[in-house]
Scaffold this motif. Structure first.
Motif, PDB file in Angstrom:
ATOM      1  N   GLY A   1       0.779  -1.224   0.000  1.00 13.81           N
ATOM      2  CA  GLY A   1       0.000   0.000   0.000  1.00 13.81           C
ATOM      3  C   GLY A   1       0.809   1.271   0.000  1.00 13.81           C
ATOM      4  N   ARG A   2       2.133   1.181  -0.150  1.00 15.74           N
ATOM      5  CA  ARG A   2       2.965   2.382  -0.108  1.00 15.74           C
ATOM      6  C   ARG A   2       4.023   2.434  -1.197  1.00 15.74           C
ATOM      7  NH1 ARG A   2       7.997   1.932   1.716  1.00 15.74           N
ATOM      8  NH2 ARG A   2       8.066   4.056   2.547  1.00 15.74           N
ATOM      9  N   THR A   3       4.416   1.278  -1.726  1.00 20.84           N
ATOM     10  CA  THR A   3       5.499   1.214  -2.700  1.00 20.84           C
ATOM     11  C   THR A   3       4.922   1.139  -4.099  1.00 20.84           C
ATOM     12  OG1 THR A   3       6.829  -0.028  -1.100  1.00 20.84           O
ATOM     13  CG2 THR A   3       7.591   0.005  -3.391  1.00 20.84           C
ATOM     14  N   TYR A   4       5.346   2.044  -4.952  1.00 24.11           N
ATOM     15  CA  TYR A   4       4.881   2.023  -6.341  1.00 24.11           C
ATOM     16  C   TYR A   4       5.420   0.778  -7.056  1.00 24.11           C
ATOM     17  CZ  TYR A   4       3.382   6.912  -5.990  1.00 24.11           C
ATOM     18  OH  TYR A   4       2.738   8.080  -5.648  1.00 24.11           O
ATOM     19  N   TRP A   5       4.574   0.185  -7.888  1.00 26.67           N
ATOM     20  CA  TRP A   5       5.058  -0.899  -8.744  1.00 26.67           C
ATOM     21  C   TRP A   5       6.247  -0.440  -9.579  1.00 26.67           C
ATOM     22  CZ3 TRP A   5       3.755  -5.683  -7.783  1.00 26.67           C
ATOM     23  CH2 TRP A   5       2.485  -6.014  -7.312  1.00 26.67           C
ATOM     24  N   ALA A   6       6.292   0.831  -9.905  1.00 27.38           N
ATOM     25  CA  ALA A   6       7.349   1.375 -10.761  1.00 27.38           C
ATOM     26  C   ALA A   6       8.629   1.711  -9.999  1.00 27.38           C
ATOM     27  CB  ALA A   6       6.844   2.627 -11.471  1.00 27.38           C
ATOM     28  N   TRP A   7       8.722   1.344  -8.728  1.00 28.82           N
ATOM     29  CA  TRP A   7       9.854   1.797  -7.928  1.00 28.82           C
ATOM     30  C   TRP A   7      11.223   1.398  -8.498  1.00 28.82           C
ATOM     31  CZ3 TRP A   7      13.609  -1.177  -5.609  1.00 28.82           C
ATOM     32  CH2 TRP A   7      13.354  -2.543  -5.478  1.00 28.82           C
ATOM     33  N   PRO A   8      11.396   0.243  -9.171  1.00 31.09           N
ATOM     34  CA  PRO A   8      12.741  -0.063  -9.672  1.00 31.09           C
ATOM     35  C   PRO A   8      13.246   0.917 -10.727  1.00 31.09           C
ATOM     36  CG  PRO A   8      11.363  -2.039  -9.639  1.00 31.09           C
ATOM     37  CD  PRO A   8      10.463  -0.866  -9.437  1.00 31.09           C
TER      38      PRO A   8
ATOM     39  N   GLU B   1      12.057  10.736  -7.639  1.00 31.10           N
ATOM     40  CA  GLU B   1      11.086  11.565  -8.354  1.00 31.10           C
ATOM     41  C   GLU B   1       9.641  11.269  -7.988  1.00 31.10           C
ATOM     42  OE1 GLU B   1      11.586  10.777 -12.551  1.00 31.10           O
ATOM     43  OE2 GLU B   1      11.779   8.635 -12.158  1.00 31.10           O
ATOM     44  N   PHE B   2       9.356  10.132  -7.365  1.00 26.63           N
ATOM     45  CA  PHE B   2       8.009   9.910  -6.831  1.00 26.63           C
ATOM     46  C   PHE B   2       8.056   9.356  -5.417  1.00 26.63           C
ATOM     47  CE2 PHE B   2       8.969   6.952 -10.339  1.00 26.63           C
ATOM     48  CZ  PHE B   2       8.999   5.703  -9.716  1.00 26.63           C
ATOM     49  N   GLY B   3       8.883   9.982  -4.613  1.00 28.74           N
ATOM     50  CA  GLY B   3       8.858   9.719  -3.172  1.00 28.74           C
ATOM     51  C   GLY B   3       9.972   8.862  -2.634  1.00 28.74           C
ATOM     52  N   GLY B   4      10.677   8.124  -3.482  1.00 24.41           N
ATOM     53  CA  GLY B   4      11.803   7.334  -3.027  1.00 24.41           C
ATOM     54  C   GLY B   4      11.443   6.184  -2.102  1.00 24.41           C
ATOM     55  N   ARG B   5      10.243   5.662  -2.220  1.00 20.44           N
ATOM     56  CA  ARG B   5       9.845   4.549  -1.351  1.00 20.44           C
ATOM     57  C   ARG B   5      10.277   3.219  -1.960  1.00 20.44           C
ATOM     58  NH1 ARG B   5       4.229   6.864  -1.905  1.00 20.44           N
ATOM     59  NH2 ARG B   5       4.261   8.757  -0.669  1.00 20.44           N
ATOM     60  N   THR B   6      10.933   2.405  -1.188  1.00 19.56           N
ATOM     61  CA  THR B   6      11.336   1.070  -1.627  1.00 19.56           C
ATOM     62  C   THR B   6      10.657   0.034  -0.746  1.00 19.56           C
ATOM     63  OG1 THR B   6      13.299   1.136  -0.212  1.00 19.56           O
ATOM     64  CG2 THR B   6      13.548   1.899  -2.491  1.00 19.56           C
ATOM     65  N   PRO B   7      10.523  -1.202  -1.214  1.00 21.88           N
ATOM     66  CA  PRO B   7       9.859  -2.221  -0.402  1.00 21.88           C
ATOM     67  C   PRO B   7      10.571  -2.424   0.930  1.00 21.88           C
ATOM     68  CG  PRO B   7      10.118  -2.958  -2.661  1.00 21.88           C
ATOM     69  CD  PRO B   7      10.925  -1.710  -2.533  1.00 21.88           C
ATOM     70  N   GLN B   8       9.789  -2.587   1.973  1.00 19.22           N
ATOM     71  CA  GLN B   8      10.322  -2.883   3.296  1.00 19.22           C
ATOM     72  C   GLN B   8      10.166  -4.374   3.552  1.00 19.22           C
ATOM     73  OE1 GLN B   8       8.041  -0.180   5.769  1.00 19.22           O
ATOM     74  NE2 GLN B   8       9.414   1.526   5.329  1.00 19.22           N
TER      75      GLN B   8
ATOM     76  N   ILE C   1       3.090   0.671 -18.914  1.00 21.50           N
ATOM     77  CA  ILE C   1       1.835   0.609 -18.164  1.00 21.50           C
ATOM     78  C   ILE C   1       1.813  -0.636 -17.295  1.00 21.50           C
ATOM     79  CG2 ILE C   1      -0.678   0.485 -18.350  1.00 21.50           C
ATOM     80  CD1 ILE C   1      -0.488   2.015 -20.961  1.00 21.50           C
ATOM     81  N   ALA C   2       2.228  -1.771 -17.864  1.00 27.77           N
ATOM     82  CA  ALA C   2       2.224  -3.020 -17.106  1.00 27.77           C
ATOM     83  C   ALA C   2       3.224  -2.991 -15.956  1.00 27.77           C
ATOM     84  CB  ALA C   2       2.536  -4.192 -18.040  1.00 27.77           C
ATOM     85  N   ARG C   3       4.284  -2.199 -16.067  1.00 23.78           N
ATOM     86  CA  ARG C   3       5.255  -2.074 -14.986  1.00 23.78           C
ATOM     87  C   ARG C   3       4.748  -1.185 -13.862  1.00 23.78           C
ATOM     88  NH1 ARG C   3      10.379  -0.807 -18.988  1.00 23.78           N
ATOM     89  NH2 ARG C   3      10.437  -2.868 -19.996  1.00 23.78           N
ATOM     90  N   ALA C   4       3.813  -0.305 -14.167  1.00 24.43           N
ATOM     91  CA  ALA C   4       3.408   0.706 -13.198  1.00 24.43           C
ATOM     92  C   ALA C   4       2.031   0.492 -12.606  1.00 24.43           C
ATOM     93  CB  ALA C   4       3.454   2.087 -13.851  1.00 24.43           C
ATOM     94  N   ALA C   5       1.168  -0.303 -13.214  1.00 24.65           N
ATOM     95  CA  ALA C   5      -0.184  -0.538 -12.714  1.00 24.65           C
ATOM     96  C   ALA C   5      -0.502  -2.020 -12.837  1.00 24.65           C
ATOM     97  CB  ALA C   5      -1.204   0.285 -13.495  1.00 24.65           C
ATOM     98  N   ARG C   6      -1.186  -2.557 -11.825  1.00 21.63           N
ATOM     99  CA  ARG C   6      -1.535  -3.979 -11.854  1.00 21.63           C
ATOM    100  C   ARG C   6      -2.966  -4.161 -11.419  1.00 21.63           C
ATOM    101  NH1 ARG C   6       1.801  -8.944  -8.952  1.00 21.63           N
ATOM    102  NH2 ARG C   6       0.534 -10.619  -9.836  1.00 21.63           N
ATOM    103  N   PRO C   7      -3.774  -4.873 -12.189  1.00 27.67           N
ATOM    104  CA  PRO C   7      -3.490  -5.403 -13.519  1.00 27.67           C
ATOM    105  C   PRO C   7      -3.561  -4.289 -14.573  1.00 27.67           C
ATOM    106  CG  PRO C   7      -5.746  -5.915 -12.934  1.00 27.67           C
ATOM    107  CD  PRO C   7      -5.129  -5.251 -11.727  1.00 27.67           C
TER     108      PRO C   7
ATOM    109  N   ALA D   1       6.372   8.013 -15.477  1.00 30.16           N
ATOM    110  CA  ALA D   1       5.375   9.069 -15.622  1.00 30.16           C
ATOM    111  C   ALA D   1       4.078   8.711 -14.910  1.00 30.16           C
ATOM    112  CB  ALA D   1       5.120   9.337 -17.101  1.00 30.16           C
ATOM    113  N   ILE D   2       3.679   7.449 -14.955  1.00 26.38           N
ATOM    114  CA  ILE D   2       2.449   7.021 -14.268  1.00 26.38           C
ATOM    115  C   ILE D   2       2.594   7.214 -12.770  1.00 26.38           C
ATOM    116  CG2 ILE D   2       1.015   5.020 -13.714  1.00 26.38           C
ATOM    117  CD1 ILE D   2       1.601   4.044 -16.618  1.00 26.38           C
TER     118      ILE D   2
END
Length: 342
Positions: A198-205, A211-218, A272-278, A322-323
């Motif tokens: 609920g906090r880490t963007y799918w696009a984080w890698p 540029e979008f918060g710097g959150r990585t999986p914990q 799109i597939a890297r940034a949103a699921r499904p 961008a997403i």
């Protein structure tokens, strides 16, 4: 190592300008990408969602005559939003931009468009016989420039990303040697942009410089849930086709053909597939345009198609970023602890 251009925006590709027009009462808007020059830019398009809303996509088909675009329109308003392209076309023709097939006739600009559904967001949609989108298209052209506002503006004003606000996002990569790739998106997917935490963007890698918060999986990465809780599929048991979509443009400063632009657009869909699921569901209208203009690709850099592949890969990364940036700038409601902020 490739880095973003000076603006980290699609306008880092020379010759492009972006304009937004937003109607706060309607809670909708229009975003236009203007392609400099009377002749237009080479273009292509890939439509992968199950419920698209588009205009003039066949003009960009490789087997057809023109394969160029003078502008690309992204709009809210569902089918009504396609009228925004009328305003953009009128504004460009008034400036003498477009194809003039016979002397003394109006210039005919090629303005492909794609729309997203935002009709149920609580705005005033009582427009009767005068939807606002043509006027918003005219205003977006007048507002166009090199700086790109992000978040709930233009076509992203009424967008949702899963269950949280979506919006406009942009990103770029400078590949060196004058080759720049960029993406512009109006993010409104049925899927979630967040991992199950609920906090880490799918696009984080793919994030660059926070540029979008710097959150990585914990802890260990959890990819087990095929329908994240923050997607609309988990709430609406019978979503409506076309009620959600990610619509985007990618661009490159390279002399590409229409067929090569088509391939770049196809590759960019992976963003799109890297940034949103499904992604690419029956209920989305995912559409990606690609435009290109620039110097010839250098022969010493390898085969031409290998360079097209490099551009397409960069475009996919830009689109994923961008997403995430669209949602981040819309105010994603997440604090550093991963809880929804109040």
């Amino acid at each position: 190592m490739p880095a973003p251009g000076s603006r980290n925006a699609i306008t880092d590709v020379p010759g492009l300008a972006v304009g937004h027009a937003t109607d706060e009462g309607v809670r909708s808007g229009v975003t236009v990408l203007l392609c400099e020059g009377i002749e237009g830019w080479m273009g292509g398009v890939d439509v992968r969602g199950g419920g698209p809303g588009t205009r003039e996509t066949e003009a960009l088909a490789p087997e057809n005559l023109v394969g160029r675009a003078h502008a690309i329109v992204l709009s809210g308003g569902s089918a009504f939003g396609l009228g925004a392209a009328d305003g953009v076309a009128a504004a460009l023709s008034h400036r003498g931009i477009g194809l003039t097939l016979r002397p003394g006739t109006p210039a005919v600009p090629l303005v492909p468009a794609a729309v997203l559904y935002d009709l149920a967001n609580g705005g005033d949609k009582g427009w009767s016989l005068t939807p606002p989108y043509r006027d918003l298209g005219l205003r977006a052209v007048e507002a166009a420039g090199p700086e790109v506002a992000q978040g709930p503006v233009g076509a992203g004003r009424g967008a949702m990303a899963g269950l949280i606000p979506g919006g406009i996002g942009t990103a770029s990569l400078d590949l060196g040697g004058g080759l720049v790739v960029g993406a512009l998106v109006a993010a409104n997917p049925v899927g979630s942009v967040f991992m199950p935490d609920g906090r880490t963007y799918w696009a984080w890698p793919f994030e660059i410089d926070g540029e979008f918060g710097g959150r990585t999986p914990q802890g260990p990465v959890d990819t087990s849930d095929p329908v994240p809780e923050l997607s609309r599929l988990g709430v609406h048991r019978q979503p409506t086709a076309g009620a959600n979509t990610t619509i985007a443009v990618v661009a490159a400063s390279a002399d590409l053909s229409t067929a090569e632009c088509k391939r770049v657009a196809m590759m960019a869909q992976d963003g799109i597939a890297r940034a949103a699921r499904p992604a690419h569901t029956p209920f989305d209208g995912d559409t990606v345009f690609a435009v290109a203009r620039g110097p010839a690709l250098p022969a010493e850099a390898g085969s031409r198609w290998a360079q097209v592949a490099r551009i397409g890969s960069a475009a996919a990364d830009c689109l994923a970023r961008a997403i995430a940036r669209a949602v981040f700038h819309a105010g994603d409601g997440r604090d550093d602890g991963g809880h929804q902020a109040t």
